[in-house]
Design an enzyme around this catalytic site. Structure first.
Site, PDB file in Angstrom:
ATOM      1  CG  ASN A 139      -1.865  -1.188   1.232  1.00 59.71           C
ATOM      2  OD1 ASN A 139      -2.153  -1.771   0.202  1.00 59.71           O
ATOM      3  ND2 ASN A 139      -2.322  -1.576   2.414  1.00 59.71           N
ATOM      4  CB  THR A 184     -20.144  39.552 -26.354  1.00 55.24           C
ATOM      5  OG1 THR A 184     -21.003  40.444 -27.061  1.00 55.24           O
ATOM      6  CG2 THR A 184     -18.924  40.308 -25.847  1.00 55.24           C
ATOM      7  CG  HIS A 185     -24.147  37.358 -26.295  1.00 50.59           C
ATOM      8  ND1 HIS A 185     -24.766  36.651 -25.285  1.00 50.59           N
ATOM      9  CD2 HIS A 185     -23.868  38.589 -25.781  1.00 50.59           C
ATOM     10  CE1 HIS A 185     -24.866  37.417 -24.215  1.00 50.59           C
ATOM     11  NE2 HIS A 185     -24.325  38.594 -24.484  1.00 50.59           N
ATOM     12  CB  SER A 307     -13.146  15.300 -46.698  1.00 53.75           C
ATOM     13  OG  SER A 307     -14.304  14.567 -47.049  1.00 53.75           O
ATOM     14  CE  LYS A 313     -14.507  20.569 -45.109  1.00 54.18           C
ATOM     15  NZ  LYS A 313     -15.404  19.605 -44.430  1.00 54.18           N
ATOM     16  CG  ASN A 315     -11.872  18.680 -42.407  1.00 57.02           C
ATOM     17  OD1 ASN A 315     -12.558  19.593 -42.852  1.00 57.02           O
ATOM     18  ND2 ASN A 315     -11.975  17.432 -42.841  1.00 57.02           N
ATOM     19  CD  GLU A 320     -13.377  19.870 -36.211  1.00 56.95           C
ATOM     20  OE1 GLU A 320     -13.444  18.630 -36.310  1.00 56.95           O
ATOM     21  OE2 GLU A 320     -13.702  20.645 -37.126  1.00 56.95           O
ATOM     22  CE1 TYR A 347      -4.993  -0.013  -1.945  1.00 56.85           C
ATOM     23  CE2 TYR A 347      -5.629  -2.211  -1.214  1.00 56.85           C
ATOM     24  CZ  TYR A 347      -5.292  -1.336  -2.227  1.00 56.85           C
ATOM     25  OH  TYR A 347      -5.262  -1.771  -3.527  1.00 56.85           O
ATOM     26  CD  GLN A 352      -5.778  -3.140  -9.185  1.00 53.14           C
ATOM     27  OE1 GLN A 352      -5.341  -3.892  -8.327  1.00 53.14           O
ATOM     28  NE2 GLN A 352      -6.462  -3.581 -10.241  1.00 53.14           N
ATOM     29  CE  LYS A 355      -1.948   0.837  -9.974  1.00 54.20           C
ATOM     30  NZ  LYS A 355      -0.993  -0.279  -9.843  1.00 54.20           N
TER      31      LYS A 355
END
Length: 444
Positions: A139, A184-185, A307, A313, A315, A320, A347, A352, A355
């Site tokens: 432990n 904004t927005h 693509s 394309k 991308n 993303e 413990y 376990q 981890k």
């Protein structure tokens, strides 16, 4: 027909879990706790160990360091004969070198790295090696290895965070007075600059170093010697062991050490989560700013994907995915916190599974920092597109403030400009506006 197939499989003893055996097969390698004749059923071993051996491969060098410090302390205090301590220390050093050379690793058939190391030592050095585990439990042993791993990763990730903030700062300086609409927005709002944009994201990342430092401090106390949560009946020199391993804080109360497992790991993911969250916001901005609808930035070659159906394309998948993996990261952090929620003191085997969550979170943060740090220097603002977006209404607030400077109360100026938006001038010296904003934190 469904239940008939299920019934037929059951009759022919087909296992519903391919790859898992329900036969009473037992492992040939004995775990560290074995007293003989008590080997674990293979199915139980597979369930309790699972992929945990992969985590132990990561922890192996840190576990060896902990064992080196422990064995040295045992010899210096006389708890075990100095000759045996010297033999163990020498053997551990050999194993450390062999680990780095790839000559051994933790296998799926090993219960854990601790059992693996002890088995290798006993095989090579006999009775002396059996004294290594004196005065400790797995432990506190694994907890020490995890703390060393945390400290190492936090330092590395702090450097990566600083490097990414520096890349953003350099871009901010390069394009300090390059105009850019402020939003904004998700609607154009006020004039801003590319310098402010990059500088703001650099500042956010830099702030997170305070959280990373706090997480480091929390992990910087050595739990080795706390045993199975309640200490041991031997005169261990825990302070010497702690100093040997480079821990900055002295050892704590043994039960507190045990109960800190999961807590310190959660603090690490909280600190790195702030970094990931800021990277996610920067990524979201870049997804929009590089879109065909905005077109404010172009990115360097090699940072886009294509693509399978649309030949035109390009991308920005990397941004993303940085944005999307912030959600995945939150799942890791939530899983880590939930694992420790409601646990009793001392413990519990649930711990376990902390981890893997910790390690995956550190890896995700490191990858996100790496791609953003590499991409930022290649980003180039597109002045023509940006200036086309700086429509007269973006300067409405500036017009109101111009009236304020002539003595008009702001509320009256606000109304006057708002009623005459169609009369705002379409000709602007964008850079002059930016330079004219001289208060702290503004574009000038």
């Amino acid at each position: 027909s469904f239940f008939r197939v299920v019934f037929e499989r059951a009759c022919f003893k087909d296992s519903p879990f391919p790859g898992l055996s329900f036969c009473p097969l037992f492992l040939t390698t004995m775990p560290i706790w074995s007293k003989g004749g008590d080997a674990t059923n293979a199915l139980v071993h597979e369930f309790t160990v699972g992929d945990d051996y992969l985590c132990d491969r990561v922890l192996a060098p840190y576990d060896l360091l902990g064992s080196l410090a422990h064995a040295t302390m045992l010899g210096r205090t006389g708890i075990i004969p100095k000759a045996d301590s010297d033999t163990i220390v020498s053997g551990l050093r050999v194993l450390f070198g062999e680990l780095l050379e790839g000559k051994w690793t933790v296998e799926a058939s090993d219960e854990d790295v601790h059992s693996k190391v002890e088995a290798l030592l006993v095989q090579r050095y006999g009775e002396s090696a059996k004294r290594l585990h004196t005065g400790r439990s797995r432990n506190d042993q694994v907890l020490t290895a995890v703390r060393l791993f945390q400290k190492d990763r936090l330092l590395t990730l702090a450097q990566a965070t600083l490097a990414t903030a520096l890349a953003l700062t350099e871009a901010a300086i390069t394009f300090e007075f390059h105009p850019l609409p402020g939003y904004t927005h998700l609607q154009r709002a006020m004039p801003s600059s590319v310098g402010m944009f990059f500088g703001a994201h650099a500042s956010a990342l830099s702030d997170n170093l305070l959280l990373v430092e706090a997480a480091f401090q929390l992990a910087d106390a050595c739990p080795l010697g706390s045993g199975a949560s309640y200490g041991v009946g031997l005169p261990l020199d825990r302070l010497a062991t702690s100093q040997t391993l480079g821990f900055g804080r002295p050892p704590q109360i043994c039960m507190a050490d045990a109960n800190s497992r999961g807590k310190a790991e959660t603090a690490t993911l909280d600190a790195l989560g702030a970094v990931v969250q800021d990277l996610s916001r920067f990524a979201a901005d870049m997804v929009f700013f590089t879109s065909g609808e905005a077109g404010f930035f172009k990115i360097g070659a090699g940072f886009t994907t294509g693509s399978s159906i649309m030949p035109q394309k390009k991308n920005l998948d990397l941004f993303e995915l940085v944005r999307g993996r912030a959600a995945r990261y939150l799942g890791l952090r939530t899983g880590l916190y939930a694992t420790t929620l409601g646990l009793y003191s001392g413990y519990q085997r649930d711990l376990q599974d902390t981890k893997a969550l910790l390690m995956e979170g550190c890896k995700l943060a490191e990858q996100a920092l790496a791609v953003v740090c590499s991409a930022v220097p290649t980003l180039q603002p597109q002045r023509e597109k940006i200036e086309a977006a700086l429509t007269p209404d973006v300067y409405a607030t500036d017009e109101a403030y111009a009236l304020v400077m002539k003595g008009v109360p702001f509320r009256d100026a606000y109304v006057q400009v708002g009623r005459n938006l169609d009369k705002l001038s379409a000709t602007r010296d964008h850079e002059a506006v930016l330079r004219g904003r001289t208060h702290v934190g503004s574009t000038g």
